[in-house]
Design a protein around this motif. Structure first.
Motif, PDB file in Angstrom:
ATOM      1  N   ASN A  70       0.653  -1.275   0.104  1.00  0.00           N
ATOM      2  CA  ASN A  70      -0.234  -0.002   0.847  1.00  0.00           C
ATOM      3  C   ASN A  70       1.007   1.454   0.069  1.00  0.00           C
ATOM      4  N   LYS A  71       1.020   2.274  -0.977  1.00  0.00           N
ATOM      5  CA  LYS A  71       1.497   3.298  -1.324  1.00  0.00           C
ATOM      6  C   LYS A  71       1.521   3.958  -0.011  1.00  0.00           C
ATOM      7  N   GLU A  72       0.277   4.640   0.393  1.00  0.00           N
ATOM      8  CA  GLU A  72      -0.179   5.233   1.729  1.00  0.00           C
ATOM      9  C   GLU A  72       0.688   5.349   2.355  1.00  0.00           C
ATOM     10  N   VAL A  73       0.575   3.481   2.683  1.00  0.00           N
ATOM     11  CA  VAL A  73       1.642   3.113   4.283  1.00  0.00           C
ATOM     12  C   VAL A  73       2.976   3.405   4.148  1.00  0.00           C
ATOM     13  N   ARG A  74       3.307   2.424   2.769  1.00  0.00           N
ATOM     14  CA  ARG A  74       4.868   2.777   2.680  1.00  0.00           C
ATOM     15  C   ARG A  74       5.364   3.541   2.921  1.00  0.00           C
ATOM     16  N   ASP A  75       4.906   4.921   2.384  1.00  0.00           N
ATOM     17  CA  ASP A  75       5.307   6.075   2.491  1.00  0.00           C
ATOM     18  C   ASP A  75       5.043   6.839   3.572  1.00  0.00           C
ATOM     19  N   LEU A  76       4.656   6.222   4.471  1.00  0.00           N
ATOM     20  CA  LEU A  76       5.100   6.967   6.339  1.00  0.00           C
ATOM     21  C   LEU A  76       6.108   6.586   6.951  1.00  0.00           C
ATOM     22  N   PHE A  77       7.065   5.225   6.131  1.00  0.00           N
ATOM     23  CA  PHE A  77       7.940   4.856   6.691  1.00  0.00           C
ATOM     24  C   PHE A  77       9.080   5.332   6.250  1.00  0.00           C
ATOM     25  N   ASP A  78      10.033   5.995   7.710  1.00  0.00           N
ATOM     26  CA  ASP A  78      11.016   6.151   7.485  1.00  0.00           C
ATOM     27  C   ASP A  78      12.463   5.382   7.004  1.00  0.00           C
ATOM     28  N   ILE A  79      12.415   4.278   7.247  1.00  0.00           N
ATOM     29  CA  ILE A  79      13.303   2.841   7.020  1.00  0.00           C
ATOM     30  C   ILE A  79      12.052   1.908   6.332  1.00  0.00           C
ATOM     31  N   LYS A  80      12.685   1.074   5.100  1.00  0.00           N
ATOM     32  CA  LYS A  80      12.119   0.099   4.905  1.00  0.00           C
ATOM     33  C   LYS A  80      12.840  -0.912   4.312  1.00  0.00           C
ATOM     34  N   ILE A  81      12.700  -1.569   5.077  1.00  0.00           N
ATOM     35  CA  ILE A  81      13.838  -2.729   4.977  1.00  0.00           C
ATOM     36  C   ILE A  81      12.740  -4.272   4.584  1.00  0.00           C
ATOM     37  N   TYR A  82      13.496  -4.751   3.847  1.00  0.00           N
ATOM     38  CA  TYR A  82      12.625  -6.194   3.190  1.00  0.00           C
ATOM     39  C   TYR A  82      14.201  -7.448   3.959  1.00  0.00           C
ATOM     40  N   LEU A  83      13.346  -8.303   4.522  1.00  0.00           N
ATOM     41  CA  LEU A  83      13.624  -9.900   4.641  1.00  0.00           C
ATOM     42  C   LEU A  83      13.740 -10.537   3.516  1.00  0.00           C
ATOM     43  N   ASP A  84      14.659 -11.359   2.985  1.00  0.00           N
ATOM     44  CA  ASP A  84      14.644 -11.937   1.264  1.00  0.00           C
ATOM     45  C   ASP A  84      15.111 -13.086   1.931  1.00  0.00           C
ATOM     46  N   ILE A  85      14.627 -14.425   1.464  1.00  0.00           N
ATOM     47  CA  ILE A  85      14.582 -15.468   1.577  1.00  0.00           C
ATOM     48  C   ILE A  85      13.673 -16.499  -0.010  1.00  0.00           C
ATOM     49  N   SER A  86      14.165 -17.157  -0.666  1.00  0.00           N
ATOM     50  CA  SER A  86      13.397 -18.541  -1.530  1.00  0.00           C
ATOM     51  C   SER A  86      12.743 -19.150  -1.731  1.00  0.00           C
ATOM     52  N   GLU A  87      11.955 -19.287  -1.973  1.00  0.00           N
ATOM     53  CA  GLU A  87      10.169 -19.716  -2.236  1.00  0.00           C
ATOM     54  C   GLU A  87      10.584 -21.201  -0.991  1.00  0.00           C
ATOM     55  N   GLU A  88      12.277 -21.894  -2.018  1.00  0.00           N
ATOM     56  CA  GLU A  88      12.082 -22.966  -1.447  1.00  0.00           C
ATOM     57  C   GLU A  88      12.932 -22.722   0.252  1.00  0.00           C
ATOM     58  N   GLU A  89      13.192 -21.263   0.916  1.00  0.00           N
ATOM     59  CA  GLU A  89      13.257 -21.276   2.277  1.00  0.00           C
ATOM     60  C   GLU A  89      12.840 -21.607   2.941  1.00  0.00           C
ATOM     61  N   ILE A  90      11.251 -21.316   1.967  1.00  0.00           N
ATOM     62  CA  ILE A  90       9.858 -20.191   2.763  1.00  0.00           C
ATOM     63  C   ILE A  90       9.368 -21.883   2.732  1.00  0.00           C
ATOM     64  N   LEU A  91       9.194 -22.694   2.013  1.00  0.00           N
ATOM     65  CA  LEU A  91       8.204 -24.005   2.339  1.00  0.00           C
ATOM     66  C   LEU A  91       9.188 -24.692   3.073  1.00  0.00           C
ATOM     67  N   LYS A  92      10.460 -24.630   3.436  1.00  0.00           N
ATOM     68  CA  LYS A  92      10.816 -25.536   3.803  1.00  0.00           C
ATOM     69  C   LYS A  92      11.020 -24.598   6.167  1.00  0.00           C
ATOM     70  N   ARG A  93      10.884 -23.468   5.859  1.00  0.00           N
ATOM     71  CA  ARG A  93      10.390 -23.322   7.282  1.00  0.00           C
ATOM     72  C   ARG A  93       8.610 -23.563   7.723  1.00  0.00           C
ATOM     73  N   LYS A  94       7.963 -23.268   6.438  1.00  0.00           N
ATOM     74  CA  LYS A  94       6.514 -23.680   6.444  1.00  0.00           C
ATOM     75  C   LYS A  94       6.795 -24.956   7.170  1.00  0.00           C
ATOM     76  N   ALA A  95       7.109 -26.637   6.681  1.00  0.00           N
ATOM     77  CA  ALA A  95       7.140 -27.972   6.896  1.00  0.00           C
ATOM     78  C   ALA A  95       7.463 -27.978   8.394  1.00  0.00           C
TER      79      ALA A  95
END
Length: 192
Positions: A109-134
């Protein structure tokens, strides 16, 4: 006061990171999962309630809460109760040095996004997501059906979650140790 958005895929470590940062800083932690619509109001696909759509988040309420904090005012944020699957109460949050806001779609959401002073993205692969969900499913903390993952979660992840990375000021590898991730976030906080 700095408003810090921490975004990333499901199981990337957003909540764990924020809980750790709150112990160290004069700060608050807001989980965007608390802004979900009631389960009964979610669309159904392939025999499942679809939790994976950005429109399932009440961005209007989140924006009002974040604007209040930016203006130096306390605000009441919702608490979504699992099991009941709806908002059942509220907690008051006051401005602090840092407000950590974490969620799967917080940069969508752009309006919400624009309120952040700092934006951090934690990046993991689909394979890692599925492994962690399992792993979570095996422990009984969270269980996700294979059909749900293939037909609902992964397509939504690719369509809505991955594109948010381009809005981040900092992209951090979510497969690093918790300590390494926290140190990278602390460095990013010092840069502002």
């Amino acid at each position: 006061m700095l408003l810090i958005g921490i975004c990333g895929p499901s199981t990337s470590g957003k909540t764990t990171l924020c809980k750790s940062l709150v112990k160290e800083y004069n700060s608050e932690h807001i989980e965007v999962d608390n802004y979900l619509k009631a389960k009964k109001d979610l669309p159904e696909e392939h025999g499942f309630k679809n939790w994976e759509l950005p429109e399932n988040i009440r961005f209007d309420v989140l924006m009002k809460n974040l604007e209040d904090l930016k203006e130096g005012k306390s605000t009441k944020i919702p608490i979504y109760e699992c099991g009941v699957d709806e908002i059942t109460k509220f907690r008051e949050v006051s401005p602090k040095e840092f407000i950590f806001v974490e969620g799967y779609y917080i940069f969508h959401n752009k309006e919400v996004r624009d309120l952040f002073d700092i934006k951090i993205y934690l990046d993991i692969s689909e394979e890692e997501i599925l492994k962690r969900k399992a792993k979570l499913g095996e422990e009984g903390c969270e269980w996700v059906d294979k059909i749900y993952l293939e037909k609902i979660f992964l397509p939504a992840h690719r369509k809505y979650a991955v594109p948010q990375k381009k809005y981040a000021d900092f992209v951090i590898d979510g497969t690093l140790s918790k300590k390494e991730i926290k140190e990278k976030v602390k460095i990013s906080l010092k840069s502002f």
